[in-house]
Design a protein around this motif. Structure first.
Motif, mmCIF file in Angstrom:
data_model
loop_
_atom_site.group_PDB
_atom_site.id
_atom_site.type_symbol
_atom_site.label_atom_id
_atom_site.label_comp_id
_atom_site.label_asym_id
_atom_site.label_seq_id
_atom_site.Cartn_x
_atom_site.Cartn_y
_atom_site.Cartn_z
ATOM 1 N N ARG A 41 13.172 -20.485 9.770
ATOM 2 C CA ARG A 41 14.120 -19.574 9.119
ATOM 3 C C ARG A 41 15.354 -20.298 8.595
ATOM 4 N NH1 ARG A 41 12.211 -16.107 13.326
ATOM 5 N NH2 ARG A 41 11.089 -14.362 12.418
ATOM 6 N N ASP A 45 13.221 -21.972 2.585
ATOM 7 C CA ASP A 45 13.631 -20.835 1.756
ATOM 8 C C ASP A 45 12.398 -19.988 1.424
ATOM 9 O OD1 ASP A 45 14.573 -19.103 -0.189
ATOM 10 O OD2 ASP A 45 15.554 -20.648 -1.361
ATOM 11 N N PRO A 46 12.477 -18.647 1.563
ATOM 12 C CA PRO A 46 11.314 -17.814 1.235
ATOM 13 C C PRO A 46 10.878 -17.917 -0.227
ATOM 14 C CG PRO A 46 12.921 -16.560 2.490
ATOM 15 C CD PRO A 46 13.561 -17.865 2.156
ATOM 16 N N THR A 50 6.727 -12.565 -0.656
ATOM 17 C CA THR A 50 6.897 -11.342 0.124
ATOM 18 C C THR A 50 5.745 -11.063 1.073
ATOM 19 O OG1 THR A 50 5.943 -10.037 -1.670
ATOM 20 C CG2 THR A 50 8.354 -10.252 -1.621
ATOM 21 N N SER A 52 2.933 -13.030 4.033
ATOM 22 C CA SER A 52 2.680 -14.207 4.843
ATOM 23 C C SER A 52 1.582 -15.106 4.277
ATOM 24 C CB SER A 52 2.316 -13.781 6.263
ATOM 25 O OG SER A 52 1.935 -14.877 7.041
ATOM 26 N N THR A 80 7.840 -19.217 5.370
ATOM 27 C CA THR A 80 8.671 -18.010 5.470
ATOM 28 C C THR A 80 8.421 -17.110 4.267
ATOM 29 O OG1 THR A 80 10.530 -19.023 4.297
ATOM 30 C CG2 THR A 80 10.520 -19.228 6.691
ATOM 31 N N TRP A 81 8.799 -15.853 4.404
ATOM 32 C CA TRP A 81 8.682 -14.880 3.329
ATOM 33 C C TRP A 81 9.740 -13.809 3.558
ATOM 34 C CZ3 TRP A 81 5.661 -15.328 7.535
ATOM 35 C CH2 TRP A 81 5.508 -14.205 8.347
ATOM 36 N N THR A 82 10.030 -13.043 2.532
ATOM 37 C CA THR A 82 10.997 -11.951 2.639
ATOM 38 C C THR A 82 10.258 -10.691 3.047
ATOM 39 O OG1 THR A 82 12.344 -12.947 0.921
ATOM 40 C CG2 THR A 82 12.761 -10.640 1.426
ATOM 41 N N GLN A 83 10.697 -10.105 4.125
ATOM 42 C CA GLN A 83 10.049 -8.911 4.659
ATOM 43 C C GLN A 83 10.287 -7.721 3.733
ATOM 44 O OE1 GLN A 83 7.676 -8.039 6.538
ATOM 45 N NE2 GLN A 83 8.470 -7.893 8.589
ATOM 46 N N ASN A 140 17.801 -8.526 3.349
ATOM 47 C CA ASN A 140 16.409 -8.891 3.567
ATOM 48 C C ASN A 140 16.243 -9.602 4.897
ATOM 49 O OD1 ASN A 140 15.468 -7.907 1.097
ATOM 50 N ND2 ASN A 140 16.099 -9.765 0.060
ATOM 51 N N THR A 142 13.994 -12.275 6.901
ATOM 52 C CA THR A 142 13.052 -13.354 6.629
ATOM 53 C C THR A 142 12.029 -13.417 7.747
ATOM 54 O OG1 THR A 142 14.738 -14.621 5.474
ATOM 55 C CG2 THR A 142 12.815 -15.834 6.248
ATOM 56 N N ALA A 144 8.831 -15.347 9.506
ATOM 57 C CA ALA A 144 8.448 -16.756 9.640
ATOM 58 C C ALA A 144 7.209 -16.860 10.507
ATOM 59 C CB ALA A 144 9.589 -17.566 10.261
#
Length: 164
Positions: A41, A45-46, A50, A52, A80-83, A140, A142, A144
């Motif tokens: 995290r 960087d995501p 959006t 996984s 990582t991704w933005t939830q 947002n 993140t 992971a």
């Protein structure tokens, strides 16, 4: 028969070890895997991903963690991704996908279980972020994930900050 509780687990200290021999960040966690999630995290960087699976294929990085007081390196592939998911019951954005149970999604805030999460943009609820983060324009969360790739040792000639 003794039961183990989360309070019994001793927190260990980990730092990110870079290829040039420098180290940065200090993470406290009971397991290297949990420190890897924290490191992901802070370091990855995501980049707008959006989900996984796409992030795993397109946005993964290698993370080296050293446990403070040892020369042991834990190697992880992290992404990582933005939830973008939300609970359809309470609007919490902290939903997670379960691998073994059905229905596959669960909300830890209200304990609801469901087949598909709602889109966070469509949920008209207050943000469930901590108060100190809720003033931020970017609310947002993140997500992971990490996969262990193995362990190794810091090379003998390489120096690192032993004062941590």
């Amino acid at each position: 028969m003794s039961a183990t509780t989360s309070g019994d687990t001793q927190k260990r200290k980990f730092t990110i070890h870079y290829q040039d021999g420098t180290e940065d960040h200090l993470f406290r966690a009971s397991e290297p895997y949990l420190a890897a999630l924290k490191g992901a995290r802070s370091e990855v960087d995501p980049n707008g991903y959006t989900d996984s699976e796409t992030a795993k294929q397109e946005n993964s990085a290698r993370l080296y963690l050293r446990e403070i007081g040892t020369r042991t390196l834990y190697v992880y592939k992290v992404w990582t991704w933005t939830q973008q998911s939300a609970c359809p019951e309470c609007g919490s954005r902290r939903v997670y996908r379960r691998k073994m149970k059905s229905p596959p999604y669960r909300c830890p805030a209200c304990e609801a279980e469901f087949d598909e999460p709602a889109d966070a943009a469509d949920v008209d609820q207050e943000s469930d972020l901590p108060e100190w983060l809720s003033d931020s324009d970017d609310d947002n969360i993140t997500g992971a994930e990490a996969t262990g790739l193995g362990k190794s040792k810091v090379p003998e000639g390489e120096q690192f900050d032993k004062s941590r």
